[in-house]
Design a protein around this motif. Structure first.
Motif, PDB file in Angstrom:
ATOM      1  N   LYS A 148      36.193 112.202 -48.470  1.00 57.47           N
ATOM      2  CA  LYS A 148      36.346 111.974 -47.034  1.00 57.47           C
ATOM      3  C   LYS A 148      36.874 110.573 -46.810  1.00 57.47           C
ATOM      4  O   LYS A 148      36.639 109.680 -47.629  1.00 57.47           O
ATOM      5  N   LYS A 151      34.832 104.759 -44.534  1.00 55.57           N
ATOM      6  CA  LYS A 151      34.605 104.031 -43.293  1.00 55.57           C
ATOM      7  C   LYS A 151      34.997 102.570 -43.455  1.00 55.57           C
ATOM      8  O   LYS A 151      34.831 101.971 -44.512  1.00 55.57           O
ATOM      9  N   ARG A 159      27.450  99.075 -37.622  1.00 54.52           N
ATOM     10  CA  ARG A 159      26.352 100.041 -37.710  1.00 54.52           C
ATOM     11  C   ARG A 159      25.062  99.373 -38.170  1.00 54.52           C
ATOM     12  O   ARG A 159      23.974  99.706 -37.701  1.00 54.52           O
ATOM     13  N   SER A 250      30.064 106.063 -30.244  1.00 53.79           N
ATOM     14  CA  SER A 250      30.728 106.956 -29.304  1.00 53.79           C
ATOM     15  C   SER A 250      29.852 107.125 -28.065  1.00 53.79           C
ATOM     16  O   SER A 250      28.682 106.727 -28.043  1.00 53.79           O
ATOM     17  N   GLN A 253      26.831 109.178 -28.989  1.00 60.31           N
ATOM     18  CA  GLN A 253      25.818 108.426 -29.723  1.00 60.31           C
ATOM     19  C   GLN A 253      25.040 107.505 -28.788  1.00 60.31           C
ATOM     20  O   GLN A 253      23.818 107.351 -28.921  1.00 60.31           O
ATOM     21  N   GLU A 309      21.095 109.749 -45.402  1.00 60.38           N
ATOM     22  CA  GLU A 309      21.444 111.138 -45.681  1.00 60.38           C
ATOM     23  C   GLU A 309      20.339 111.887 -46.415  1.00 60.38           C
ATOM     24  O   GLU A 309      20.442 113.091 -46.635  1.00 60.38           O
ATOM     25  N   MET A 331      21.839 108.628 -36.843  1.00 59.79           N
ATOM     26  CA  MET A 331      23.154 108.861 -36.235  1.00 59.79           C
ATOM     27  C   MET A 331      24.066 107.651 -36.368  1.00 59.79           C
ATOM     28  O   MET A 331      25.294 107.789 -36.362  1.00 59.79           O
ATOM     29  N   THR A 334      25.239 108.123 -40.368  1.00 57.90           N
ATOM     30  CA  THR A 334      25.827 109.338 -40.933  1.00 57.90           C
ATOM     31  C   THR A 334      26.003 110.384 -39.842  1.00 57.90           C
ATOM     32  O   THR A 334      25.442 110.254 -38.744  1.00 57.90           O
ATOM     33  N   ASP A 335      26.763 111.415 -40.155  1.00 57.86           N
ATOM     34  CA  ASP A 335      26.975 112.512 -39.205  1.00 57.86           C
ATOM     35  C   ASP A 335      25.771 113.453 -39.235  1.00 57.86           C
ATOM     36  O   ASP A 335      25.288 113.827 -40.312  1.00 57.86           O
ATOM     37  N   VAL A 336      25.303 113.818 -38.066  1.00 57.48           N
ATOM     38  CA  VAL A 336      24.138 114.690 -37.928  1.00 57.48           C
ATOM     39  C   VAL A 336      24.601 116.038 -37.376  1.00 57.48           C
ATOM     40  O   VAL A 336      25.281 116.084 -36.345  1.00 57.48           O
ATOM     41  N   TRP A 341      20.290 118.010 -34.279  1.00 56.27           N
ATOM     42  CA  TRP A 341      20.135 117.185 -33.076  1.00 56.27           C
ATOM     43  C   TRP A 341      19.439 117.991 -31.978  1.00 56.27           C
ATOM     44  O   TRP A 341      18.502 117.497 -31.328  1.00 56.27           O
TER      45      TRP A 341
END
Length: 390
Positions: A148, A151, A159, A250, A253, A309, A331, A334-336, A341
């Motif tokens: 992926k 970042k 973060r 975002s 978030q 994670e 959040m 990492t992506d949840v 959620w």
């Protein structure tokens, strides 16, 4: 309507403009001092003068001035230790000899640097090729392939700042609520104002108004100091000539963080309001320590932040008694999945609804008792069961 009137009263009870301005001013002065002091200290601190007898290249260490002197002047240099020179370095039989006048705190920093310096010198004297020396002195590179997109380092820094800020502000909100609820409820109980209040409002309206008002005040405090800290960090970055620190957050978030924090404050304050009502004398009650329990979820969330994670963080972010602290942190790193959620929000809302009813029952039990405290058995039965046990 009574609940909202109590909420407004509790909010205004602790929100004072003059006190707010003074607190913010003192905070800004303290933060400004903490930023300026290292620069002032650096200007005031003098460099330590260190003589190096017949050895090169010289060590390098911030705060120290190293000067190479001839071995013929050794006796004269040693006589001036403590006056012209703070320390003298010699090499005897491949060992570093450090001559000092007396013990001081700065010497530990110097000794640590000299160990690395002498190690480099010894490696340089070995009959090795240039490539061999590089293999010894340099750490091997590790090639990393990310499936992926990786970042940005700037985002990672943002973060990390966001996580630290959320934890700090959560602790600030929890303990401010703890102080106000504890002192407010116990003082009302000791001053015997509960009888008059219970003739005008129900215990349910009373506790819910308190919880809502104090939670709003805690949220206001968190938002105020959060904006101040962010402005200070941005100002420090500008002064240091570094790029602005942006928080990679975002809209979703930001909404989620605010949602979990608000629900968490309501949940925590429900517990503290109910438990404070069961304390008869705060100066002698052994139960006061239980009021610090709400800080435990924040500590657990902090313990899992290094592996956002991992399974532990996934459990903490869904479990309703810890999700208000763990989910925003997770959040941020990492992506949840949306189903996690949604499950976390649903369980937290259900727990809050049940907690509100249970806290009202305990509050009703405790606020009417004078001269004694309900037993642990009474508390447990009242908390768990909607029907009062005799």
């Amino acid at each position: 309507m009574n609940t909202w009137n109590i909420a407004v009263f509790e909010f205004k009870r602790y929100f004072k403009w003059k006190q707010e301005i003074i607190s913010i001013a003192l905070l800004l002065v303290g933060m400004g001092f903490s930023f300026v002091w290292p620069h002032v200290k650096g200007l005031l601190d003098k460099d330590y003068q260190v003589a190096v007898i017949g050895v090169s290249p010289l060590p390098k260490l911030e705060g120290f001035q190293f000067s190479e002197v001839s071995p013929t002047t050794r006796d004269e240099v040693l006589k001036n230790v403590g006056e012209t020179w703070h320390a003298v370095i010699e090499i005897e039989d491949a060992q570093v000899k450090l001559t000092l006048k007396e013990k001081a705190s700065w010497q530990a920093k110097l000794k640590s640097n000299l160990q690395s310096w002498q190690q480099e010198r010894q490696i340089a004297q070995l009959p090795l090729s240039t490539e061999q020396r590089q293999q010894i002195t340099q750490l091997p590179e590790i090639k990393t392939v990310m499936l992926k997109p990786e970042k940005d380092d700037k985002d990672e820094k943002g973060r990390a700042i966001l996580s630290s800020a959320v934890l700090f502000l959560l602790m600030m909100g929890i303990f401010s609520g703890f102080g106000y609820l504890f002192t407010g409820i116990t003082s009302e109980k000791q001053n015997r104002v509960t009888e008059q209040l219970l003739t005008l409002i129900t215990p349910s309206q009373w506790i819910q108004g308190k919880i809502l008002g104090i939670s709003l005040f805690c949220l206001k405090t968190m938002l105020t100091y959060g904006l101040i800290f962010f402005a200070f960090i941005q100002g420090a970055a500008v002064i240091a000539g570094k790029p602005d620190i942006s928080l990679p957050v975002s809209v979703f978030q930001l909404f989620s963080t605010l949602l979990f924090v608000v629900l968490g404050l309501l949940l925590v304050n429900s517990f503290m309001a109910a438990f404070a009502a069961t304390i008869d004398d705060p100066n002698h009650s052994s139960r006061s320590i239980m009021m610090f329990l709400p800080a435990l979820p924040v500590g657990l969330a902090y313990s899992g932040i290094d592996n956002a994670e991992g399974m532990m963080m996934q459990v903490l972010s869904v479990f309703p008694l810890t999700s208000f602290a763990a989910m925003p942190l997770r959040m941020a790193h990492t992506d949840v999945p949306m189903w996690q959620w949604g499950l976390s929000v649903g369980l937290l809302l259900a727990c809050l609804w049940w907690f509100k009813s249970a806290a009202t029952r305990v509050f009703t039990l405790g606020i009417r008792m004078y001269g004694k405290e309900p037993s642990w058995k009474q508390l447990l039965e009242t908390f768990l069961f909607p029907v009062k046990h005799h």
